[in-house]
Scaffold this motif. Structure first.
Motif, PDB file in Angstrom:
ATOM      1  N   SER A 201      94.960  62.549  -3.090  1.00  0.00           N
ATOM      2  CA  SER A 201      93.694  62.097  -2.534  1.00  0.00           C
ATOM      3  C   SER A 201      93.618  61.065  -1.536  1.00  0.00           C
ATOM      4  N   SER A 202      93.286  61.292  -0.187  1.00  0.00           N
ATOM      5  CA  SER A 202      93.385  60.299   0.851  1.00  0.00           C
ATOM      6  C   SER A 202      92.328  59.750   1.589  1.00  0.00           C
ATOM      7  N   ALA A 203      92.250  58.550   1.889  1.00  0.00           N
ATOM      8  CA  ALA A 203      91.204  57.949   2.612  1.00  0.00           C
ATOM      9  C   ALA A 203      91.695  57.403   3.738  1.00  0.00           C
ATOM     10  N   PHE A 204      91.434  57.713   4.841  1.00  0.00           N
ATOM     11  CA  PHE A 204      91.964  57.281   6.393  1.00  0.00           C
ATOM     12  C   PHE A 204      90.855  56.587   7.083  1.00  0.00           C
ATOM     13  N   THR A 205      90.876  55.369   7.684  1.00  0.00           N
ATOM     14  CA  THR A 205      90.080  55.055   8.749  1.00  0.00           C
ATOM     15  C   THR A 205      90.474  54.562   9.917  1.00  0.00           C
ATOM     16  N   LYS A 206      89.542  54.354  11.104  1.00  0.00           N
ATOM     17  CA  LYS A 206      90.332  53.788  12.463  1.00  0.00           C
ATOM     18  C   LYS A 206      89.285  52.612  12.719  1.00  0.00           C
ATOM     19  N   VAL A 207      89.923  51.811  12.302  1.00  0.00           N
ATOM     20  CA  VAL A 207      89.314  50.243  12.635  1.00  0.00           C
ATOM     21  C   VAL A 207      89.216  49.908  13.963  1.00  0.00           C
ATOM     22  N   THR A 208      90.286  50.353  14.815  1.00  0.00           N
ATOM     23  CA  THR A 208      90.311  50.026  16.206  1.00  0.00           C
ATOM     24  C   THR A 208      89.684  50.947  17.222  1.00  0.00           C
ATOM     25  N   GLY A 209      89.122  52.106  16.513  1.00  0.00           N
ATOM     26  CA  GLY A 209      88.604  53.307  17.106  1.00  0.00           C
ATOM     27  C   GLY A 209      89.743  54.089  18.039  1.00  0.00           C
ATOM     28  N   ARG A 210      91.125  53.824  17.366  1.00  0.00           N
ATOM     29  CA  ARG A 210      91.902  54.781  18.224  1.00  0.00           C
ATOM     30  C   ARG A 210      91.984  56.397  17.687  1.00  0.00           C
ATOM     31  N   ALA A 211      92.849  57.160  18.408  1.00  0.00           N
ATOM     32  CA  ALA A 211      92.624  58.607  18.039  1.00  0.00           C
ATOM     33  C   ALA A 211      93.377  58.924  16.693  1.00  0.00           C
ATOM     34  N   VAL A 212      94.027  57.913  16.095  1.00  0.00           N
ATOM     35  CA  VAL A 212      94.556  58.137  14.826  1.00  0.00           C
ATOM     36  C   VAL A 212      94.381  57.019  13.789  1.00  0.00           C
ATOM     37  N   GLU A 213      94.695  57.207  12.434  1.00  0.00           N
ATOM     38  CA  GLU A 213      94.168  56.259  11.615  1.00  0.00           C
ATOM     39  C   GLU A 213      94.874  54.820  11.742  1.00  0.00           C
ATOM     40  N   ASP A 214      94.469  53.781  11.332  1.00  0.00           N
ATOM     41  CA  ASP A 214      94.926  52.393  11.491  1.00  0.00           C
ATOM     42  C   ASP A 214      94.994  51.759  10.309  1.00  0.00           C
ATOM     43  N   ASN A 215      94.368  52.508   9.223  1.00  0.00           N
ATOM     44  CA  ASN A 215      94.130  51.772   7.689  1.00  0.00           C
ATOM     45  C   ASN A 215      94.103  53.012   6.924  1.00  0.00           C
ATOM     46  N   ALA A 216      94.936  53.034   5.915  1.00  0.00           N
ATOM     47  CA  ALA A 216      95.206  54.234   5.089  1.00  0.00           C
ATOM     48  C   ALA A 216      95.684  54.224   3.614  1.00  0.00           C
ATOM     49  N   VAL A 217      95.054  54.574   2.716  1.00  0.00           N
ATOM     50  CA  VAL A 217      95.362  54.831   1.362  1.00  0.00           C
ATOM     51  C   VAL A 217      95.707  56.336   0.923  1.00  0.00           C
ATOM     52  N   SER A 218      96.446  56.725   0.117  1.00  0.00           N
ATOM     53  CA  SER A 218      96.527  57.779  -0.736  1.00  0.00           C
ATOM     54  C   SER A 218      96.898  57.509  -2.168  1.00  0.00           C
ATOM     55  N   LEU A 219      96.121  58.185  -2.927  1.00  0.00           N
ATOM     56  CA  LEU A 219      96.264  58.099  -4.512  1.00  0.00           C
ATOM     57  C   LEU A 219      97.020  59.391  -4.888  1.00  0.00           C
ATOM     58  N   LEU A 220      98.156  58.946  -5.371  1.00  0.00           N
ATOM     59  CA  LEU A 220      98.976  60.049  -5.862  1.00  0.00           C
ATOM     60  C   LEU A 220      98.961  60.287  -7.574  1.00  0.00           C
ATOM     61  N   GLU A 221      98.910  61.442  -8.141  1.00  0.00           N
ATOM     62  CA  GLU A 221      98.713  61.509  -9.439  1.00  0.00           C
ATOM     63  C   GLU A 221      99.817  62.154  -9.897  1.00  0.00           C
ATOM     64  N   PHE A 222     100.668  61.612 -10.985  1.00  0.00           N
ATOM     65  CA  PHE A 222     101.787  62.223 -11.776  1.00  0.00           C
ATOM     66  C   PHE A 222     101.529  62.170 -12.979  1.00  0.00           C
ATOM     67  N   GLY A 223     100.739  63.424 -13.533  1.00  0.00           N
ATOM     68  CA  GLY A 223     100.559  63.443 -14.737  1.00  0.00           C
ATOM     69  C   GLY A 223      99.432  62.382 -15.332  1.00  0.00           C
ATOM     70  N   GLY A 224      99.934  61.495 -16.336  1.00  0.00           N
ATOM     71  CA  GLY A 224      99.210  60.367 -16.561  1.00  0.00           C
ATOM     72  C   GLY A 224      99.187  59.098 -15.770  1.00  0.00           C
ATOM     73  N   LEU A 225     100.290  59.061 -14.781  1.00  0.00           N
ATOM     74  CA  LEU A 225     100.316  57.834 -13.846  1.00  0.00           C
ATOM     75  C   LEU A 225      99.596  58.083 -12.688  1.00  0.00           C
ATOM     76  N   ILE A 226      98.875  57.098 -12.214  1.00  0.00           N
ATOM     77  CA  ILE A 226      98.151  56.994 -10.773  1.00  0.00           C
ATOM     78  C   ILE A 226      98.927  56.080 -10.145  1.00  0.00           C
ATOM     79  N   ALA A 227      99.216  56.410  -8.863  1.00  0.00           N
ATOM     80  CA  ALA A 227      99.840  55.661  -7.847  1.00  0.00           C
ATOM     81  C   ALA A 227      99.121  55.501  -6.412  1.00  0.00           C
ATOM     82  N   SER A 228      99.131  54.151  -5.976  1.00  0.00           N
ATOM     83  CA  SER A 228      98.464  54.221  -4.625  1.00  0.00           C
ATOM     84  C   SER A 228      99.512  53.774  -3.533  1.00  0.00           C
ATOM     85  N   SER A 229      99.483  54.505  -2.525  1.00  0.00           N
ATOM     86  CA  SER A 229     100.288  54.355  -1.444  1.00  0.00           C
ATOM     87  C   SER A 229      99.477  53.752  -0.127  1.00  0.00           C
ATOM     88  N   GLU A 230      99.724  52.530   0.130  1.00  0.00           N
ATOM     89  CA  GLU A 230      98.742  51.821   0.757  1.00  0.00           C
ATOM     90  C   GLU A 230      99.375  51.176   2.045  1.00  0.00           C
TER      91      GLU A 230
END
Length: 321
Positions: A201-230
Motif C-alpha cells: 500500500s503506497s502513499a506518494f506526494t509531490k511537495v515541490t509540485g513536479r510531475a513525479v513524487e518527491d515524498n513516498a512511503v510504501s507499506l509491505l505486508e509479509f504475513g504477520g510482518l509489516i514493513a515500511s519503505s520510506e
C-alpha cells in the motif's frame, strides 16, 4: 579471464556515473576503453575525462574487440535495449538500479542474461555495508525472534535544495520519482531480508509540485510482518535508518551507528566485515570467479516491488503480489 578486464561505459547520464567509472578506472586489472552516450556532447566530455574513446553507435561499441564488459549508467528508460544487446553480445554487465519499469520486461532481461552466461551485477550498495551484514545475520539467526515490524528510510533534499538534475523528475526517462530512484534502497533491503511481500500500500506526494513524487512511503505486508519503505527528495539532514522489531529484541541502524536491545538496553555490537563494493564484486566475478551479491533475479524482484508500489499509489488501494 586474464587481466586487464576491458570495460565500456554506457551512458554518463546517472548521478553515480563518475563514482562507478572512477572505481573501475582505479583498478590495475581493469581498463576503460570506450564510452557511449545518447548525447554526443556529454559523451565526448565524459570520454575525455576518463581517457577512453567515444563511440556514438552502441552496436559498434559492442562489436569492438577491446570490450569485454559494459557498465551501464544511462537513462533508465534505455536499460532494456542496452542490457539485452550487451548480453546477446556476450558482454558482462554492470548496471545502476532500477533494472527497468515493468516486471515482464525484467523477467525477459533476467532470462536473456541467464542464457547468455555473462556475469551480471546491479548496484545494491547497502547490501555490502557491515551494518547490514550484521542486521541480516540477526534476522537469520533468530536473535530478534519473529520480526513483526521493519522500517527502512533513505531520503535527502535533492528536490528542495535544487541539486538533483531536472531530468530525475522526468517520468518517461526515470519511470517515477523518489521511490523509483532513492526508494530502491529500502525496497531491495526489505526484499533481501524477507523475500517477496504479500501486498503493498503506497502513499506518494509531490511537495515541490513536479510531475513525479518527491515524498513516498510504501507499506509491505509479509504475513504477520509489516514493513515500511520510506524515501523522499525533500528531507534535509535525514540519516539513513533501518529498524527491525522482533518479539525478542530490536535493532536500530541510524546516524549514530547500529545498536541492539534484547532486554538489557541498547548496546553497540562488534560488526562483521562488510562486502566489497558492487563494482569490485563485478570485476572480481569476471576476472577471478568471485561472488556477486546482487544479480539479475534480485534486479527483477526490485522491479516487481516498484511496479506494484506505483500501481497502489495510482489506484489508491492495497495491491497483492
Amino acid at each position: 579471464m586474464t587481466a586487464p578486464f576491458q570495460i565500456a561505459l554506457a551512458g554518463a547520464w546517472h548521478v553515480h556515473f563518475d563514482q562507478y567509472a572512477s572505481e573501475l578506472a582505479a583498478r590495475e586489472d581493469c581498463r576503460l576503453t570506450v564510452l557511449w552516450d545518447s548525447q554526443e556532447e556529454r559523451g565526448q566530455s565524459a570520454a575525455a575525462k576518463y581517457g577512453c574513446d567515444f563511440e556514438p553507435d552502441y552496436d559498434r561499441l559492442l562489436a569492438r574487440p577491446d570490450v569485454q564488459g559494459v557498465a551501464i549508467t544511462s537513462e533508465t528508460s534505455l536499460h532494456p535495449e542496452l542490457i539485452r544487446k550487451a548480453a546477446l553480445s556476450g558482454k558482462h554487465i554492470y548496471t545502476e538500479k532500477v533494472l527497468c519499469f515493468d516486471y515482464q520486461t525484467a523477467r525477459e532481461l533476467a532470462e536473456v542474461v541467464k542464457e547468455s552466461g555473462v556475469k551480471f551485477c546491479i548496484s545494491f550498495p547497502f547490501l555490502c555495508r557491515p551494518e547490514y551484514v550484521y542486521a541480516k545475520q540477526a534476522v537469520e539467526t533468530g536473535m530478534l525472534g519473529q520480526i513483526t515490524y521493519a522500517r527502512v528510510r533513505d531520503a535527502h533534499d535533492g528536490a528542495t535544495a535544487g541539486w538533483l538534475p531536472d531530468y530525475f523528475f522526468d517520468e518517461a526517462i526515470c519511470g517515477g520519482g523518489a521511490m523509483m530512484d532513492l526508494g530502491a534502497h529500502p525496497m531491495y533491503l526489505l526484499a533481501d531480508l524477507f523475500g517477496t511481500p504479500n501486498s503493498v500500500s503506497s502513499a506518494f506526494t509531490k511537495v515541490t509540485g513536479r510531475a513525479v513524487e518527491d515524498n513516498a512511503v510504501s507499506l509491505l505486508e509479509f504475513g504477520g510482518l509489516i514493513a515500511s519503505s520510506e524515501t523522499g527528495f525533500v528531507s534535509k539532514g535525514c540519516p539513513f535508518m533501518l529498524e527491525l522489531n522482533g518479539v525478542k529484541g530490536t535493532l536500530l541502524w541510524n546516524g549514530e551507528g547500529l545498536s541492539v536491545n534484547t532486554g538489557d538496553g541498547f548496546v553497540k555490537p562488534e560488526l562483521p566485515q562488510g562486502l566489497k563494493t558492487p563494482t569490485d564484486q563485478w570485476a572480481d566475478g569476471v576476472l577471478y570467479g568471485g561472488e556477486i551479491r546482487a544479480g539479475a533475479e534480485d534486479a527483477a524482484r526490485l522491479t516487481l516491488l516498484m511496479e506494484k508500489a506505483y500501481q497502489s499509489s495510482r489506484e489508491g488501494r492495497r495491491i497483492p503480489f
